[in-house]
Design an enzyme around this catalytic site. Sequence first.
Site, mmCIF file in Angstrom:
data_model
loop_
_atom_site.group_PDB
_atom_site.id
_atom_site.type_symbol
_atom_site.label_atom_id
_atom_site.label_comp_id
_atom_site.label_asym_id
_atom_site.label_seq_id
_atom_site.Cartn_x
_atom_site.Cartn_y
_atom_site.Cartn_z
ATOM 1 N N SER A 96 0.853 -1.179 0.000
ATOM 2 C CA SER A 96 0.000 0.000 0.000
ATOM 3 C C SER A 96 0.881 1.217 0.000
ATOM 4 C CB SER A 96 -0.866 0.005 1.221
ATOM 5 O OG SER A 96 -1.922 -0.864 1.027
ATOM 6 N N CYS A 97 0.924 1.881 1.138
ATOM 7 C CA CYS A 97 1.665 3.136 1.143
ATOM 8 C C CYS A 97 3.100 2.911 1.512
ATOM 9 C CB CYS A 97 1.021 4.109 2.108
ATOM 10 S SG CYS A 97 -0.136 3.361 3.216
ATOM 11 N N GLY A 98 3.502 1.696 1.782
ATOM 12 C CA GLY A 98 4.818 1.573 2.363
ATOM 13 C C GLY A 98 5.653 0.483 1.769
ATOM 14 N N ARG A 154 -5.650 0.622 0.677
ATOM 15 C CA ARG A 154 -6.079 1.507 -0.423
ATOM 16 C C ARG A 154 -5.714 0.930 -1.780
ATOM 17 N NH1 ARG A 154 -2.141 6.703 -0.129
ATOM 18 N NH2 ARG A 154 -0.191 5.589 0.193
#
Lengths: 278, 278
Positions: B121-123, B192
């Site tokens: 996801s974001c990481g 997300r």
Amino acid sequence: MAAPEQVRRNVTPVRVVTVREGARGERADTLATEEPLEIRVQGPGQEAARVAVTMRTPGGDFELAAGFLFTEGLVQPGEVRRVAYCDDLDDEEQRYNVVTVTLTVPFDAERLHRNFFATSSCGVCGKASLDDITVRCPVVPIGFSVAADVVVELPDRLRAAQRVFDRTGGLHAAGLFTAAGEPISVREDVGRHNAVDKVIGEQLLAERLPLADMAMQVSGRVSFEIVQKAAVAGIPVLSAVGAPSSLAVDAGERLGVTVLGFVRDGRCNIYSHPGRVV
Amino acid sequence: MAAPEQVRRNVTPVRVVTVREGARGERADTLATEEPLEIRVQGPGQEAARVAVTMRTPGGDFELAAGFLFTEGLVQPGEVRRVAYCDDLDDEEQRYNVVTVTLTVPFDAERLHRNFFATSSCGVCGKASLDDITVRCPVVPIGFSVAADVVVELPDRLRAAQRVFDRTGGLHAAGLFTAAGEPISVREDVGRHNAVDKVIGEQLLAERLPLADMAMQVSGRVSFEIVQKAAVAGIPVLSAVGAPSSLAVDAGERLGVTVLGFVRDGRCNIYSHPGRVV
């Protein structure tokens, strides 16, 4: 233990087209820098194995590499001999996007395979099978407590320490706090897992694990993986501005972590092990 | 093409301890469900290969599996013959956490290896080396445009369609919209990236790719990987409530995607290919 880290820019300037009430303009803006970091691991006399790539905000790269390997169960505290950028890369631009962690012990390729390509932020997990998801760690002991009026202040204290957020409006953060609410360490990153790995990695490199007398505050929501990382580091209290997921609460129950959510405006919800909040 | 999907609960009831102005209480609460989904792939006559595990909110599992494989460059549109839960698992509880995607063509294990353990996801990204990060895809063509006053409405339209968020306060969302702002598909997930993969996967299974005449609205921020997923699906306009990262804007420039950020309160910033917003 760690070689000096290259100072990299954590914000990137851009030109942006703005639309405000139908009017178009243009101005300078600042974005949170996102770049890939490749993490390699080697034991004595071993060739470095490529373990993972994380999209991260430069800064705290060595902490991130060490913290990631530890919270994913690939490396134990005390096994890290040296962390360094890969200086044999010809590509100058990518040199500071590759970090090699050298261990005092042979790196167990089987352990790598079991956990292979470890994790993710809020979504996709790189692990190949359901069996790989759980990192073994002891249940976090009882014996730490924090006052409710300290906990509800932690989000503001975290936010106050976020330097890059103010310039970009676009970064996750994680912070370690004492029972009195004093900040020990705050780190920012485009990836929320990375922010957690950076604060834990810093403590690991300083040989201050387990973090039995600290609370961790995170921006955003809490996933299973964030709870697991906290548990691996022995952190008893995990507090989030946003909501926990169902599995985050399950993991908190099982691993002995007090999970708090919706910590804001002087309020909080406690989802597991509420006895530590007094 | 896809077998009927098992209806699973996407919210989980819990008891929560509340602290409000120092007063402690207890009440029922509802959390967004987070469970692992193991994605397997097989060609004709091949054994299923385990490709990835994602922590996801149940619902849209087949769309998620197909969308993930496609946006990560592992499977092409038209190659999906069947998507089904793994019915040979003895473990009843895990049965609906394993999805097998059967292809019309042999699954290229080399392609799997190159992209291995795809993303995040974001990481943290599961890819093992810097070379694996980029999924090859054509630049998104010019030729679609959307009015600025439609774009600034998209976050409210997305939010209005988020059913689970209202009950949990804890879910990401992605939605496809026409140039007139009509919603085509909205999906929610704790991750997300998963929400994005679900909306794209739904269109892939319905054989409606590329999505050359649609705008995608996402909750939260935009990372490199979200932009890349949009580009692989041919989506020309990507709009976010939050900030983009530096690499998200780079990728938008390079892959021909119009990236918008801070789309809220009747305003927006356009970071790449601003000509599509009229």
